[in-house]
Design an enzyme around this catalytic site. Structure first.
Site, mmCIF file in Angstrom:
data_model
loop_
_atom_site.group_PDB
_atom_site.id
_atom_site.type_symbol
_atom_site.label_atom_id
_atom_site.label_comp_id
_atom_site.label_asym_id
_atom_site.label_seq_id
_atom_site.Cartn_x
_atom_site.Cartn_y
_atom_site.Cartn_z
ATOM 1 N N SER A 4 0.858 -1.187 0.000
ATOM 2 C CA SER A 4 0.000 0.000 0.000
ATOM 3 C C SER A 4 0.897 1.242 0.000
ATOM 4 O O SER A 4 2.117 1.132 0.214
ATOM 5 C CB SER A 4 -0.877 -0.010 1.246
ATOM 6 O OG SER A 4 -0.037 0.052 2.387
ATOM 7 N N LYS A 12 -4.695 -6.611 -4.381
ATOM 8 C CA LYS A 12 -4.970 -6.565 -2.930
ATOM 9 C C LYS A 12 -6.263 -5.782 -2.734
ATOM 10 O O LYS A 12 -6.390 -4.668 -3.257
ATOM 11 C CB LYS A 12 -3.821 -5.818 -2.254
ATOM 12 C CG LYS A 12 -4.053 -5.425 -0.803
ATOM 13 C CD LYS A 12 -2.954 -4.421 -0.400
ATOM 14 C CE LYS A 12 -3.119 -3.885 0.989
ATOM 15 N NZ LYS A 12 -2.711 -4.864 1.994
ATOM 16 N N LYS A 17 -6.531 -10.621 -3.116
ATOM 17 C CA LYS A 17 -5.926 -10.993 -1.836
ATOM 18 C C LYS A 17 -6.482 -10.135 -0.714
ATOM 19 O O LYS A 17 -6.699 -8.936 -0.886
ATOM 20 C CB LYS A 17 -4.414 -10.792 -1.899
ATOM 21 C CG LYS A 17 -3.720 -11.244 -0.622
ATOM 22 C CD LYS A 17 -2.327 -10.662 -0.468
ATOM 23 C CE LYS A 17 -2.356 -9.388 0.350
ATOM 24 N NZ LYS A 17 -1.020 -8.969 0.814
ATOM 25 N N GLU A 68 -5.488 -14.788 3.300
ATOM 26 C CA GLU A 68 -4.234 -14.586 4.035
ATOM 27 C C GLU A 68 -4.468 -14.256 5.508
ATOM 28 O O GLU A 68 -4.651 -13.094 5.866
ATOM 29 C CB GLU A 68 -3.416 -13.451 3.389
ATOM 30 C CG GLU A 68 -2.086 -13.199 4.116
ATOM 31 C CD GLU A 68 -1.222 -12.091 3.500
ATOM 32 O OE1 GLU A 68 -1.682 -11.440 2.542
ATOM 33 O OE2 GLU A 68 -0.115 -11.883 3.990
ATOM 34 N N LYS A 94 -2.758 -18.289 1.985
ATOM 35 C CA LYS A 94 -1.469 -17.620 2.187
ATOM 36 C C LYS A 94 -1.221 -17.447 3.680
ATOM 37 O O LYS A 94 -1.579 -16.425 4.266
ATOM 38 C CB LYS A 94 -1.476 -16.258 1.469
ATOM 39 C CG LYS A 94 -0.215 -15.427 1.710
ATOM 40 C CD LYS A 94 -0.094 -14.285 0.720
ATOM 41 C CE LYS A 94 1.088 -13.404 1.069
ATOM 42 N NZ LYS A 94 1.447 -12.464 0.005
ATOM 43 N N SER A 147 6.368 -14.176 3.641
ATOM 44 C CA SER A 147 7.687 -14.237 4.280
ATOM 45 C C SER A 147 7.694 -13.535 5.634
ATOM 46 O O SER A 147 8.505 -13.902 6.504
ATOM 47 C CB SER A 147 8.779 -13.700 3.363
ATOM 48 O OG SER A 147 8.569 -12.359 2.998
ATOM 49 N N GLY A 148 6.870 -12.527 5.817
ATOM 50 C CA GLY A 148 6.588 -11.990 7.149
ATOM 51 C C GLY A 148 7.729 -11.320 7.895
ATOM 52 O O GLY A 148 7.614 -11.111 9.097
ATOM 53 N N GLY A 204 6.755 -10.979 -0.375
ATOM 54 C CA GLY A 204 6.957 -9.569 -0.663
ATOM 55 C C GLY A 204 8.414 -9.240 -0.362
ATOM 56 O O GLY A 204 9.269 -9.213 -1.250
HETATM 57 P P1 13P Z 1 5.857 -10.482 3.015
HETATM 58 O O1 13P Z 1 6.334 -11.690 2.245
HETATM 59 O O2 13P Z 1 6.835 -9.353 3.012
HETATM 60 O O3 13P Z 1 5.337 -10.850 4.369
HETATM 61 O O4 13P Z 1 4.637 -9.884 2.204
HETATM 62 C C1 13P Z 1 3.667 -10.721 1.738
HETATM 63 C C2 13P Z 1 2.381 -10.019 1.716
HETATM 64 O O5 13P Z 1 1.715 -9.954 0.711
HETATM 65 C C3 13P Z 1 1.892 -9.427 2.959
HETATM 66 O O6 13P Z 1 0.542 -9.184 2.842
#
Ligand code: 13P
Length: 340
Positions: A26, A97, A136, A178, A220, A262-263, A292
């Protein structure tokens, strides 16, 4: 609802060796990313950065889908080709998104809900016209060592995810569902496994109640991992074992793919975990990525906002895509990081 289309789009996104590039930051989030490399977040800089990503040579080899942000879905290359078209022409499915970010959950201190259901149908119709084929919605589950999340916090987020997913499928858009249990905090991997299991159980119960077609969606989730501040960080093998165990317990085999976020893990850790999980297969679902930061952090570091670095940025993306593609087969080893 076109069941065959939903199934085939979901399967295409997680085809062998492929995963998702999450480029749906965003405006406030991309500003944070740009701040880290000293680049001003102007509309043109955001456009140019995404153009570098989407025109990377060979991207389609390991990327089956790209998640875009509202602004990005309306942008084009320098030559005037809309990004959705650039991607679709290469056989990459464009997605969008659609959640509108988190707000505090009233009277549940420390917990969050996500906004975005109001007017969602109209937005989905427009996104489809603009070329999106999947969507998403990210729910954020805060976690601490004892009381958070509450059962109510989990339930309300699961309900919102299922409402969103059902609306998407009505309009033939594949929902990526997600529910992200954050890796902030000092909790151990055991606590993450318990909470992730509770969340997935609630999410699939709500999806089922909303008659969401499991075959036409993707999940996700977070990996099962210790909080960043936990003094005992789990090994790659422990993370892979706990994550696979949790998914096997709670994710129906009818779901075509699990695409992990990946978080906040390093790029190398995220690839290593994915590879280890695939090495434990076969699994009932494709086990893939929707990264991301773990795909883009090295790209941003190489680019630094300078046109002279565009080729280096694309090479950084190619490398992460190739290595994650190998991880889809359980064939990644850390030594590969040093190779050209
Ligand atoms: P990350 O892999 O950086 O967590 O991002 C994925 C994502 O789309 C978060 O909503």
């Amino acid at each position: 609802m076109n069941i065959n289309q939903l199934k085939s789009v979901a399967q295409a996104i997680v085809a062998k060796q492929k995963g998702v590039l999450a480029a749906d930051e965003s405006s406030p989030t991309i500003k944070k990313r740009f701040d880290s490399i000293g680049v001003e977040s102007t509309e043109e800089n955001r456009r140019r950065y995404r153009e570098i990503l989407f025109t990377t040579d060979g991207l389609e080899r390991n990327v089956g889908g790209v998640i875009l942000f509202d602004e990005t879905l309306r942008q084009s290359t320098r030559d005037g080709v809309p990004f959705a078209e650039v991607l679709a022409d290469r056989g990459i499915v464009p997605g969008i998104k659609v959640d509108k970010g988190t707000k505090p959950l009233p009277r549940y201190v420390g917990e969050k809900i996500v906004e975005g259901l109001d007017g969602l149908v109209d937005r989905l119709v427009e996104y489809k016209q603009l070329g999106a084929r999947f969507a998403k919605w990210r729910a954020v589950i805060e976690i601490d060592e004892s009381n958070i999340p509450s059962a109510f916090g989990i339930r309300v987020n699961a309900h919102l995810l299922a409402r969103y997913a059902a609306l998407c499928q009505e309009l033939d858009l594949v929902p990526i569902v997600e529910p992200e249990v954050l890796m902030d905090g000092a909790h151990g991997i055991e606590r993450c496994e318990v909470v992730t299991g509770q969340v997935l159980e609630a999410v699939f119960a709500e999806l089922d109640a909303h008659r969401v077609l499991f075959e036409g969606m993707l999940l996700k989730p977070n990996m099962v991992i210790a909080g960043k501040k936990c003094p005992r960080q789990a090994s790659v093998l422990e993370v892979a074992e706990a994550t696979v165990r949790c998914m096997r317990r709670y994710v129906p085999a009818a779901v075509p793919g699990i695409v992990f976020l990946s978080g906040g893990q390093s790029a190398e850790d995220a690839t290593d975990h994915l590879s280890e999980m695939n090495a434990m297969g076969p699994h009932p679902w494709e086990v893939s990525f929707s990264y991301g930061r773990a795909l883009q952090a090295p790209v941003l570091a190489a680019w630094k906002g300078s046109e002279a670095n565009a080729a280096a940025a694309q090479m950084a993306l190619q490398k992460r895509c190739r290595l994650n593609g190998l991880a889809r087969d359980g064939a990644y080893v850390r030594m590969m990081e040093g190779e050209a």
